[in-house]
Design a protein around this motif. Structure first.
Motif, mmCIF file in Angstrom:
data_model
loop_
_atom_site.group_PDB
_atom_site.id
_atom_site.type_symbol
_atom_site.label_atom_id
_atom_site.label_comp_id
_atom_site.label_asym_id
_atom_site.label_seq_id
_atom_site.Cartn_x
_atom_site.Cartn_y
_atom_site.Cartn_z
ATOM 1 N N ARG A 285 0.822 -1.204 0.000
ATOM 2 C CA ARG A 285 0.000 0.000 0.000
ATOM 3 C C ARG A 285 0.861 1.262 0.000
ATOM 4 N NH1 ARG A 285 -2.602 -1.126 4.109
ATOM 5 N NH2 ARG A 285 -1.525 0.152 5.643
ATOM 6 N N ASN A 286 1.949 1.260 0.782
ATOM 7 C CA ASN A 286 2.810 2.440 0.837
ATOM 8 C C ASN A 286 3.499 2.700 -0.499
ATOM 9 O OD1 ASN A 286 2.120 2.807 3.485
ATOM 10 N ND2 ASN A 286 3.999 1.956 4.334
ATOM 11 N N LEU A 287 3.908 1.639 -1.194
ATOM 12 C CA LEU A 287 4.568 1.824 -2.480
ATOM 13 C C LEU A 287 3.606 2.376 -3.519
ATOM 14 C CD1 LEU A 287 6.801 -1.378 -2.664
ATOM 15 C CD2 LEU A 287 7.512 0.966 -2.178
ATOM 16 N N VAL A 288 2.368 1.866 -3.517
ATOM 17 C CA VAL A 288 1.371 2.398 -4.443
ATOM 18 C C VAL A 288 1.112 3.870 -4.141
ATOM 19 C CG1 VAL A 288 -1.057 2.272 -5.132
ATOM 20 C CG2 VAL A 288 0.288 0.179 -4.904
ATOM 21 N N GLU A 289 1.029 4.204 -2.864
ATOM 22 C CA GLU A 289 0.817 5.598 -2.481
ATOM 23 C C GLU A 289 1.990 6.464 -2.924
ATOM 24 O OE1 GLU A 289 0.021 8.274 1.560
ATOM 25 O OE2 GLU A 289 0.227 6.096 1.679
ATOM 26 N N SER A 290 3.216 5.931 -2.822
ATOM 27 C CA SER A 290 4.395 6.704 -3.205
ATOM 28 C C SER A 290 4.369 7.066 -4.684
ATOM 29 C CB SER A 290 5.670 5.915 -2.876
ATOM 30 O OG SER A 290 6.819 6.600 -3.326
ATOM 31 N N VAL A 291 4.133 6.077 -5.551
ATOM 32 C CA VAL A 291 4.163 6.349 -6.990
ATOM 33 C C VAL A 291 2.923 7.104 -7.450
ATOM 34 C CG1 VAL A 291 5.640 4.368 -7.457
ATOM 35 C CG2 VAL A 291 3.158 4.090 -7.549
ATOM 36 N N THR A 292 1.852 7.050 -6.652
ATOM 37 C CA THR A 292 0.638 7.779 -7.011
ATOM 38 C C THR A 292 0.755 9.254 -6.659
ATOM 39 O OG1 THR A 292 -0.695 5.796 -6.648
ATOM 40 C CG2 THR A 292 -1.860 7.897 -6.668
ATOM 41 N N VAL A 293 1.349 9.548 -5.512
ATOM 42 C CA VAL A 293 1.428 10.934 -5.029
ATOM 43 C C VAL A 293 2.573 11.693 -5.683
ATOM 44 C CG1 VAL A 293 1.851 12.359 -3.000
ATOM 45 C CG2 VAL A 293 0.316 10.393 -2.848
ATOM 46 N N ALA A 294 3.734 11.072 -5.799
ATOM 47 C CA ALA A 294 4.936 11.774 -6.254
ATOM 48 C C ALA A 294 5.292 11.383 -7.679
ATOM 49 C CB ALA A 294 6.106 11.491 -5.319
ATOM 50 N N PRO A 295 5.380 12.339 -8.618
ATOM 51 C CA PRO A 295 5.890 12.033 -9.967
ATOM 52 C C PRO A 295 7.390 11.744 -9.888
ATOM 53 C CG PRO A 295 5.505 14.386 -9.736
ATOM 54 C CD PRO A 295 5.000 13.754 -8.482
ATOM 55 N N GLN A 296 7.780 10.506 -10.166
ATOM 56 C CA GLN A 296 9.154 10.065 -9.923
ATOM 57 C C GLN A 296 9.898 9.799 -11.223
ATOM 58 O OE1 GLN A 296 9.257 6.889 -6.974
ATOM 59 N NE2 GLN A 296 7.436 7.680 -5.956
ATOM 60 N N LEU A 297 11.123 10.272 -11.267
ATOM 61 C CA LEU A 297 12.038 9.995 -12.368
ATOM 62 C C LEU A 297 13.346 9.472 -11.785
ATOM 63 C CD1 LEU A 297 11.542 13.123 -14.667
ATOM 64 C CD2 LEU A 297 10.615 10.835 -15.009
ATOM 65 N N THR A 298 14.095 8.742 -12.598
ATOM 66 C CA THR A 298 15.399 8.244 -12.160
ATOM 67 C C THR A 298 16.465 8.674 -13.152
ATOM 68 O OG1 THR A 298 14.418 6.291 -11.116
ATOM 69 C CG2 THR A 298 16.775 6.217 -11.564
ATOM 70 N N LEU A 433 10.616 5.937 -4.235
ATOM 71 C CA LEU A 433 10.859 6.829 -3.106
ATOM 72 C C LEU A 433 10.172 6.329 -1.838
ATOM 73 C CD1 LEU A 433 10.421 10.364 -4.750
ATOM 74 C CD2 LEU A 433 12.553 9.184 -4.175
ATOM 75 N N THR A 434 10.838 6.534 -0.725
ATOM 76 C CA THR A 434 10.248 6.307 0.588
ATOM 77 C C THR A 434 9.654 7.629 1.048
ATOM 78 O OG1 THR A 434 11.894 4.620 1.125
ATOM 79 C CG2 THR A 434 10.670 5.584 2.955
ATOM 80 N N ARG A 435 8.347 7.742 1.011
ATOM 81 C CA ARG A 435 7.712 9.002 1.413
ATOM 82 C C ARG A 435 7.952 9.268 2.892
ATOM 83 N NH1 ARG A 435 2.300 9.798 1.073
ATOM 84 N NH2 ARG A 435 2.713 11.995 0.698
ATOM 85 N N PRO A 436 8.168 10.555 3.276
ATOM 86 C CA PRO A 436 8.043 11.759 2.465
ATOM 87 C C PRO A 436 9.366 12.262 1.871
ATOM 88 C CG PRO A 436 8.209 12.389 4.751
ATOM 89 C CD PRO A 436 8.327 10.887 4.715
ATOM 90 N N GLN A 437 10.322 11.397 1.672
ATOM 91 C CA GLN A 437 11.598 11.809 1.097
ATOM 92 C C GLN A 437 11.421 12.162 -0.379
ATOM 93 O OE1 GLN A 437 14.477 8.666 1.911
ATOM 94 N NE2 GLN A 437 13.551 8.287 3.909
ATOM 95 N N VAL A 438 12.353 12.965 -0.900
ATOM 96 C CA VAL A 438 12.271 13.376 -2.301
ATOM 97 C C VAL A 438 13.393 12.784 -3.133
ATOM 98 C CG1 VAL A 438 11.089 15.534 -1.732
ATOM 99 C CG2 VAL A 438 13.594 15.507 -1.886
#
Length: 504
Positions: A285-298, A433-438
């Motif tokens: 659940r936390n991982l889904v929330e992370s990728v849903t809330v934060a637009p992530q690039l690598t 990302l591990t929320r709330p880290q950026v």
């Protein structure tokens, strides 16, 4: 009258709710302070909760497999000077874990706080066998038409003394709670129901006392699409059943014989249903929330690890001479990352709607592949540690995680993470990302790779070099890709040019 002691679930860093998995003591047991009282599971760790007080366990207020918020009461103790008769009477009159107090919020009655947190123990008197309680009963009073709302309420409802036994009063309160959806689930379950847009009053609870559990909510969320589809297109008895039906992507069909939800079209495929652990469900659940809330690039760069490996060889020779264990390349990367954060503080931050919170310390989180799942312990103020100090702390905290001895504080308040997929042979690392880290740094395996090398005279040739393709996953809301690449190239430069002395 003997006072009972209310024992509360202690605070565990940033953790808000826990799942009580096992009771270690039975009613009537004598419990010493610091004895193991129960075991809990969170999204970060499975741990034992030590008793904050000494006494005789009278009542367990929470059933096993129940989710509760930190600070909530979980048990009641009688003091050591209580008589045997008082203890027996208190145990006989205890409501047990089915009582609604098991999922109550932390007590609203003002109680002395400790270190800014809710107290772990609170004394309450043992109620007499019969008591008088005040209830609000309507009174036949003429209310003026121009009366205010406050005056109207005061005139309409007056306290009436009603004699009731504790059992009857508790039964009445239990009945009221059973009809109140906000009292039939923990705060965590209510939040989960809100996320699924589900009404708790319409969900049958399978938990103790009819409480709605997380599994009930998730089952209702899975079943809802099928129910809605049936309502939209009911099938008559004369209509042939279609060979297959189409469901939205990611939506499971009806449960199979073993209780698992099987995707549409796979109903006849043999399978084994492996129950998810509470930790795995929360991680998912936390991982889904992370990728849903934060637009992530690598962003990624190839780092020539020649200088790091040379420095490591020198360092390990020194440590072996002192009878110390060898160190890996991970402390070198962690030490260099702390230096990069000092020059690019935006990567050590948290994004909010109005501000970017730049954290002053570098609380370095290190992903650890423990036998019971991936956990991310935190090394606080890592920027103050030398290479060897960082290596020792990484070893110590990783051992605590593997041995299931990590505390909630060990797993909270990280400001930037290193995900070391190279420890298991990964050659590319794009961490979530591990929320709330950026920001999160992905460290893959060092691979000997042919690369083009240019001599000082401008000539080129192919050489074999130890290369690590280090990645930086970042929250694009916090900063842009150009800054991410500059920070990553700064880390690359340090790793490729620093001698051992620079890390010390």
């Amino acid at each position: 009258m003997t006072n009972l002691i209310d024992v509360h679930m202690p605070h565990m860093g940033a953790i808000e709710t826990v799942l009580l998995t096992t009771w270690l003591k039975e009613p009537g047991d004598r419990v010493e302070e610091s004895d193991g009282l129960c075991e809990v599971s969170t999204d970060k760790v499975d741990t034992e909760i030590a008793s904050p007080a000494t006494g005789f366990l009278i009542e367990r207020l929470v059933a096993t497999d129940a989710e509760i918020p930190v600070g909530a009461p979980i048990a009641r103790f009688a003091p050591l000077d209580a008589s045997a008769a008082d203890i027996a009477a208190a145990i006989a009159g205890a409501a047990g874990p089915e009582a609604e107090v098991a999922e109550a919020e932390p007590p609203s009655t003002p109680v002395a706080a400790t270190n800014g947190h809710a107290p772990s123990v609170e004394t309450v008197p043992i109620a007499a066998p019969e008591t008088t309680v005040a209830v609000l009963a309507p009174a036949a009073v003429d209310v003026p038409d121009d009366a205010s709302l406050v005056l109207r309420a005061a005139l309409t409802f007056r306290p009436a003394a009603v004699a009731a036994t504790p059992t009857a009063a508790a039964g009445e309160q239990h009945g009221r709670n059973k009809t109140d959806k906000d009292k039939r689930a923990t705060p965590f379950v209510r939040k989960l129901a809100d996320e699924y847009s589900l009404d708790l009053a319409e969900i049958a609870g399978t938990g103790p006392g009819g409480r709605v559990t997380r599994q009930d909510v998730e089952a209702a969320a899975v079943a809802r699409p099928s129910a809605e589809a049936a309502a939209v297109h009911p099938v008559s008895a004369d209509e042939p059943t279609p060979a297959r039906h189409v469901v939205p992507s990611g939506v499971a069909s009806a449960p199979s014989a073993d209780g698992s939800a099987v995707p549409a079209g796979y109903e006849t495929v043999p399978h084994e249903a492996v129950s998810l652990t509470p930790q795995r469900r929360v991680i998912a659940r936390n991982l889904v929330e992370s990728v849903t809330v934060a637009p992530q690039l690598t962003a990624q760069v190839d780092v020539d690890m020649t200088a790091v490996l040379q420095a490591r060889a020198t360092a390990n020779a020194q440590r072996i001479g002192r009878g110390e264990r060898k160190i890996s390349v991970l402390p070198f990367i962690g030490r260099a990352l702390c230096a990069t954060v000092a020059e690019y503080p935006d990567v050590n931050a948290t994004f909010t709607d109005t501000h970017l919170l730049r954290w002053k310390p570098v609380n370095l989180a290190i992903a650890v592949d423990a036998p019971h799942g991936l956990l991310v312990p935190v090394i606080r103020n890592a920027q103050h540690l030398t290479l060897f100090g960082l290596a020792d702390v990484i070893s110590e905290i990783s051992a605590r995680v593997v041995d299931r001895k990590a505390s909630g504080a060990d797993l909270s308040a990280g400001t930037i993470t290193i995900s070391n997929s190279g420890s298991v042979g990964g050659v590319v690392s794009t961490p979530i990302l591990t929320r709330p880290q950026v920001a999160s740094v992905g460290v893959p395996a060092v691979v000997r790779t042919p690369v083009a090398v240019t001599t000082p005279g401008g000539e080129e040739y192919v050489a074999i070099r130890p290369i690590a393709r280090i990645g930086l996953t970042f929250d694009h809301r916090a900063f842009d890709g150009a800054l991410a690449l500059r920070a990553l190239q700064d880390l690359q430069h340090k790793l490729e040019t620093w001698s051992l002395d620079a890390y010390l």
